[in-house]
Design a protein around this motif. Structure first.
Motif, short mmCIF file in Angstrom:
data_model
loop_
_atom_site.label_atom_id
_atom_site.label_comp_id
_atom_site.label_asym_id
_atom_site.label_seq_id
_atom_site.Cartn_x
_atom_site.Cartn_y
_atom_site.Cartn_z
N ASN A 1 -10.88 8.66 -9.64
CA ASN A 1 -9.62 7.92 -9.53
C ASN A 1 -9.74 6.50 -9.01
N LYS A 2 -10.84 6.16 -8.36
CA LYS A 2 -10.90 4.85 -7.69
C LYS A 2 -10.80 3.67 -8.66
N ASP A 3 -11.20 3.89 -9.93
CA ASP A 3 -11.08 2.80 -10.91
C ASP A 3 -9.62 2.55 -11.31
N LYS A 4 -8.73 3.47 -10.95
CA LYS A 4 -7.31 3.29 -11.27
C LYS A 4 -6.60 2.40 -10.24
N ILE A 5 -7.27 2.15 -9.12
CA ILE A 5 -6.65 1.34 -8.06
C ILE A 5 -6.50 -0.09 -8.54
N VAL A 6 -5.30 -0.62 -8.45
CA VAL A 6 -5.03 -2.00 -8.87
C VAL A 6 -5.68 -2.96 -7.87
N PRO A 7 -6.54 -3.87 -8.35
CA PRO A 7 -7.16 -4.83 -7.43
C PRO A 7 -6.12 -5.61 -6.63
N TYR A 8 -6.38 -5.74 -5.35
CA TYR A 8 -5.55 -6.48 -4.40
C TYR A 8 -4.21 -5.78 -4.10
N ALA A 9 -4.14 -4.48 -4.46
CA ALA A 9 -3.03 -3.66 -3.97
C ALA A 9 -3.51 -2.80 -2.81
N TYR A 10 -4.78 -2.99 -2.42
CA TYR A 10 -5.38 -2.29 -1.28
C TYR A 10 -6.07 -3.34 -0.42
N GLN B 1 0.81 -1.22 0.00
CA GLN B 1 0.00 0.00 0.00
C GLN B 1 0.85 1.27 0.00
N ARG B 2 2.17 1.09 0.03
CA ARG B 2 3.07 2.24 -0.11
C ARG B 2 4.04 2.03 -1.28
N ASP B 3 3.65 1.19 -2.21
CA ASP B 3 4.47 0.92 -3.38
C ASP B 3 4.14 1.94 -4.47
N PRO B 4 5.13 2.74 -4.92
CA PRO B 4 4.85 3.75 -5.96
C PRO B 4 4.37 3.16 -7.28
N LYS B 5 4.57 1.86 -7.46
CA LYS B 5 4.07 1.20 -8.66
C LYS B 5 2.55 1.25 -8.70
N TYR B 6 1.93 1.17 -7.53
CA TYR B 6 0.46 1.17 -7.44
C TYR B 6 -0.09 2.49 -6.89
N TRP B 7 0.74 3.24 -6.16
CA TRP B 7 0.27 4.44 -5.48
C TRP B 7 1.27 5.57 -5.71
N PRO B 8 1.06 6.42 -6.70
CA PRO B 8 1.98 7.53 -6.95
C PRO B 8 2.19 8.37 -5.70
N ASN B 9 3.45 8.72 -5.44
CA ASN B 9 3.80 9.50 -4.25
C ASN B 9 3.17 8.88 -3.00
N PRO B 10 3.50 7.63 -2.71
CA PRO B 10 2.77 6.86 -1.68
C PRO B 10 2.88 7.39 -0.27
N GLY B 11 3.94 8.16 0.03
CA GLY B 11 4.08 8.69 1.39
C GLY B 11 3.24 9.92 1.65
N LYS B 12 2.53 10.40 0.63
CA LYS B 12 1.68 11.58 0.77
C LYS B 12 0.25 11.15 1.11
N PHE B 13 -0.31 11.80 2.12
CA PHE B 13 -1.70 11.55 2.49
C PHE B 13 -2.59 12.26 1.48
N ASP B 14 -3.26 11.48 0.62
CA ASP B 14 -4.01 12.06 -0.49
C ASP B 14 -5.34 11.32 -0.69
N PRO B 15 -6.42 11.80 -0.07
CA PRO B 15 -7.72 11.15 -0.21
C PRO B 15 -8.25 11.10 -1.64
N GLU B 16 -7.71 11.95 -2.52
CA GLU B 16 -8.20 11.97 -3.91
C GLU B 16 -7.96 10.67 -4.63
N ARG B 17 -7.10 9.83 -4.10
CA ARG B 17 -6.89 8.50 -4.70
C ARG B 17 -8.19 7.72 -4.75
N PHE B 18 -9.10 8.03 -3.82
CA PHE B 18 -10.35 7.27 -3.70
C PHE B 18 -11.56 8.06 -4.20
N SER B 19 -11.31 9.10 -4.97
CA SER B 19 -12.41 9.87 -5.56
C SER B 19 -13.08 9.05 -6.66
N ALA B 20 -14.27 9.47 -7.05
CA ALA B 20 -14.99 8.76 -8.11
C ALA B 20 -14.18 8.72 -9.40
#
Length: 523
Positions: free
Chosen positions: A444-453, A423-442
């Motif tokens: 962006n949420k389809d960009k989340i790799v299944p089973y990387a969360y 869940q902190r791998d930049p391959k799946y989460w750009p800038n993973p150390g940044k707290f960014d709720p927009e990753r889960f916006s309507a």
């Protein structure tokens, strides 16, 4: 002729010289397992394997697995080998392979590697978290009705009541009139809130931890997750070396905590049975299971719900429920304290939602708060409650990892999924150390790799109380932010350090935040 007296003379030499040499050489051979199998591996130390830094409490488990996950030898590999003491173990890195292990081929990995001894620790070993199949499957099916969406609606009013008490407790705190601030040890007050929610919703009692931080339930919760050296050794053994647990009689709950939970829960069950009152809570569910199993005979593949087997389910729900939610909320407040714009946006959403409902928090409008949901999901991404998932191969013939690699996982081999690291791998989460709720916006949420969360697991063994924990966290955050905001204080650490003696994600020491009295106007 070599006599017995000669043997006694040479015994010290055997014990202090040759035996250590034999153990050392055996360890070297065991540590060459992955090399002999031609599998990429992380080099291990003799005897302790790859756990030395954790055993010396220099690093947390989250950091240990992250280091192995990000090791240059691991990159571009679906899995790598490492050693847990004498046991060759797999670290799984590929989300597609994770999906196979947790979901698609779950029957081949249906048990956790962690275990307690059912004979010496029925309270710790018979709970849903550690119970092995097939008893686990039966228990899961019997407890699932308590965690449905319908049950959450029934418990919502109890959570809401405790949420109001959190708000009242914060308002009652003495503030600096000039700055309108108070300094708060944030984990404590949120743990008190979570303790009261669990006690009310699950056990039907008022723990009153918010009003009395020294309540019996709050003290019990503190002790359970107070990772002193001795307790840390017990937990490490249960998760990483369960074979020695029966020998040393290690227990999930300490003697004092076990006694408190056993006495309290048995008393609550006894009082409920006398009064015949029905609250549709966990205690009612456990009483029903107890009555159903009253005349059932114990078998090797099942679990009879009597005595400690009943108490165990309530005990693990209490401990897991309050710790995971209070930790998640604490980490969330910490991140938001440094991000006033996000905090402002969240408070605006709370304001608009409560304005429409005339200040009333409802089950529907809590679920309708989109930004709040994004905040909670990002909290769980950066700070998952348990930094790894553990399984072991339960396929008698072994399990082939093709096409991910040319290896058959033998029966009984542990596999570890490093949730925190993924869940902190930049391959799946750009800038993973940044707290960014927009990753889960309507958007962006389809960009989340299944089973990387995987903050609460996945598949049949996922967290049964996921709905409960998330709802509890949302209610806590709403009631905290509707009259207050937060900012860092002089005592607030700028970099969080994780507690190396804890298996769960827990910050080291304590931290304070400045809480600003800032009521939202709902009119």
């Amino acid at each position: 002729m070599f006599s017995f007296s000669d043997f006694l003379i040479h015994l010290p030499l055997l014990i202090f010289v040759w035996l250590p040499i034999l153990i050392y050489c055996s360890s070297l051979y065991i540590n060459s397992y992955w090399k002999r199998k031609n599998i990429t591996f992380i080099p291990a130390k003799p005897i302790v394997g790859n756990l030395l830094e954790c055993l010396l409490f220099r690093k947390s488990v989250a950091e240990l697995f992250s280091n192995m996950y990000n090791d240059p030898r691991s990159m571009r590999k679906s899995f790598v080998g490492f050693q847990i003491f004498y046991k060759p173990t797999l670290l799984i890195r590929d989300p597609e392979l994770i999906k196979r292990i947790l979901v698609k081929d779950f029957p081949s990995f249906s048990n956790r590697h962690a275990a307690s001894d059912m004979h010496s620790d029925l309270l710790g070993g018979s709970n849903l978290f550690l119970l092995p199949n097939p008893a686990w499957k039966i228990l899961r099916a019997r407890l699932t009705p308590f965690f449905t969406s319908g049950k959450m609606k029934q418990m919502f009013h109890l959570m809401k009541k405790i949420g109001n008490e959190l708000n009242d407790t914060m308002i009652s705190r003495k503030i600096d009139d000039k700055a309108k601030t108070i300094s708060v040890e944030i984990k404590d007050i949120l743990a008190e809130f979570a303790t009261d929610v669990i006690a009310s919703c699950a056990f039907g009692i008022e723990a009153n931890s918010l009003k009395n931080p020294n309540s019996d339930f709050r003290k019990a919760g503190k002790k359970i997750f107070e990772f002193k050296w001795s307790r840390a050794i017990e937990f490490f053994s249960i998760f990483f070396l369960p074979e020695i647990v029966p020998f040393f009689k290690f227990k999930v709950f300490s003697k004092d905590s076990g006694k408190f939970l056993r006495d309290s829960i048995n008393h609550i069950i006894g009082e409920r049975e006398k009064s015949k009152a029905v609250r549709n809570d966990l205690i009612d569910t456990l009483i029903n299971l107890k009555n159903e199993d009253k005349f059932k005979q114990l078998s090797a593949s099942d679990l009879v719900f009597q005595g400690d087997a009943i108490v165990a389910q309530a005990a693990v729900f209490f401990t897991a429920g309050y710790e995971t939610s209070s930790n998640a909320m604490s980490f969330g407040l910490y991140e938001l304290a440094f991000k006033p714009e996000m905090q402002k946006r969240l408070r605006e959403e709370i304001k608009e939602t409560l304005r429409e409902s005339k200040g009333e928090i409802t089950f529907e409008n809590v679920h309708g708060m989109v930004y709040l949901n994004m905040i909670v999901q990002e909290m769980l991404r950066m700070y998952p409650p348990l930094p790894f998932l553990d399984r072991k191969c339960t396929e008698n013939k072994g399990y082939s990892l093709q096409p991910f690699g040319d290896f058959v996982v033998p029966y009984g081999m542990p596999v570890m999924i490093p949730v925190f690291a993924i869940q902190r791998d930049p391959k799946y989460w750009p800038n993973p150390g940044k707290f960014d709720p927009e990753r889960f916006s309507a958007e962006n949420k389809d960009k989340i790799v299944p089973y990387a969360y995987l903050p609460l697991g996945a598949g049949p063994h996922n967290c049964i109380g996921e709905r409960f924990g998330i709802l509890q966290s949302k209610i806590g955050l709403i009631n905290f932010f509707k009259n207050h905001s937060v900012r860092p204080s002089e005592k607030t650490p700028r970099v969080l350090k994780f507690e190396p003696k804890a298996l769960v994600i827990q910050f080291q020491g304590s931290f304070h935040l400045d809480v600003i009295r800032d009521p939202i106007n709902f009119n």
